[in-house]
Design an enzyme around this catalytic site. Structure first.
Site, short mmCIF file in Angstrom:
data_model
loop_
_atom_site.label_atom_id
_atom_site.label_comp_id
_atom_site.label_asym_id
_atom_site.label_seq_id
_atom_site.Cartn_x
_atom_site.Cartn_y
_atom_site.Cartn_z
N GLU A 166 35.07 13.78 83.43
CA GLU A 166 35.07 12.41 82.90
C GLU A 166 33.88 11.61 83.41
O GLU A 166 33.28 10.84 82.67
CB GLU A 166 36.39 11.71 83.21
CG GLU A 166 37.63 12.38 82.66
CD GLU A 166 37.59 12.70 81.17
OE1 GLU A 166 36.89 12.00 80.41
OE2 GLU A 166 38.26 13.66 80.76
N ASP A 223 31.29 16.48 75.18
CA ASP A 223 32.07 17.71 75.34
C ASP A 223 31.27 18.91 74.87
O ASP A 223 30.43 18.80 73.97
CB ASP A 223 33.36 17.63 74.53
CG ASP A 223 34.38 16.72 75.18
OD1 ASP A 223 34.53 16.78 76.41
OD2 ASP A 223 35.04 15.95 74.45
#
Length: 183
Positions: free
Chosen positions: A119, A128
């Site tokens: 994160e 991602d």
């Protein structure tokens, strides 16, 4: 003689006074310092601290530091009951992004330090890399619950370094979108 005897204690007292006054450490010319606030991270404060250490050891152009009292935090870290997620950076000094340490991830068996490092990677501008291997930090949950690697790979480190390569000026603004790290 007296000067030699007093020099070391005076240096130590001066250092202690600077530390107590909240003076920030010296910053390299090309290093961006981003402050994080984990005051709402609840049970994840230790995982966040470990993830910060990972990033601070992995890259040179940006350093994450706990927010001093009265200062603005660029990265706000909050524990909640949802899935882990974060705003996509790169965040800049004076800006702000949020990392949510969603409890659903750890409840399903994912490693809290890996979640926090992933994160924080989003906050530093990394998207991602779904269906990636465990060796890719940004593969997130797609690497499976057995993956505990919290280290960014060479490509991930390089992208963060280039994103903060000009010090606090950097090269591109934050995307601002929220990335949910669900497989």
């Amino acid at each position: 003689m007296l000067r030699r005897i007093l020099t070391s204690p005076l240096i130590a007292l001066s250092s202690l006074a600077l530390m107590l006054l909240g003076a920030t450490p010296a910053v390299a010319a090309n290093e961006t310092v981003l402050y994080y606030d984990d005051g709402q991270a609840a049970e994840y404060t230790s995982a966040v601290s470990s993830a910060v250490d990972v990033w601070n050891s992995a890259v040179d152009n940006v350093r994450l530091e706990p927010v001093p009292d009265g200062q603005h935090a660029e990265i706000l870290i909050i524990a909640d009951d949802d899935w882990p997620r974060a705003h996509l950076g790169p965040v800049r000094p004076g800006g702000q992004v949020t990392v949510w340490m969603g409890r659903q991830g750890t409840a399903e068996g994912y490693d809290a330090v890996r979640i926090a490092a992933n994160e924080l990677g989003h906050s530093l501008g990394l998207p991602d890399a779904k269906l990636g291997p465990c060796s890719s930090l940004m593969s997130g949950s797609s690497a499976g619950v057995d993956c505990t690697s919290a280290e960014p790979d060479d490509s991930e480190r390089s992208r963060v370094e280039s994103g903060y390569g000009g010090g606090s000026a950097g090269q591109r603004d934050a995307d601002g979108g929220i990335l949910v790290d669900r497989a």
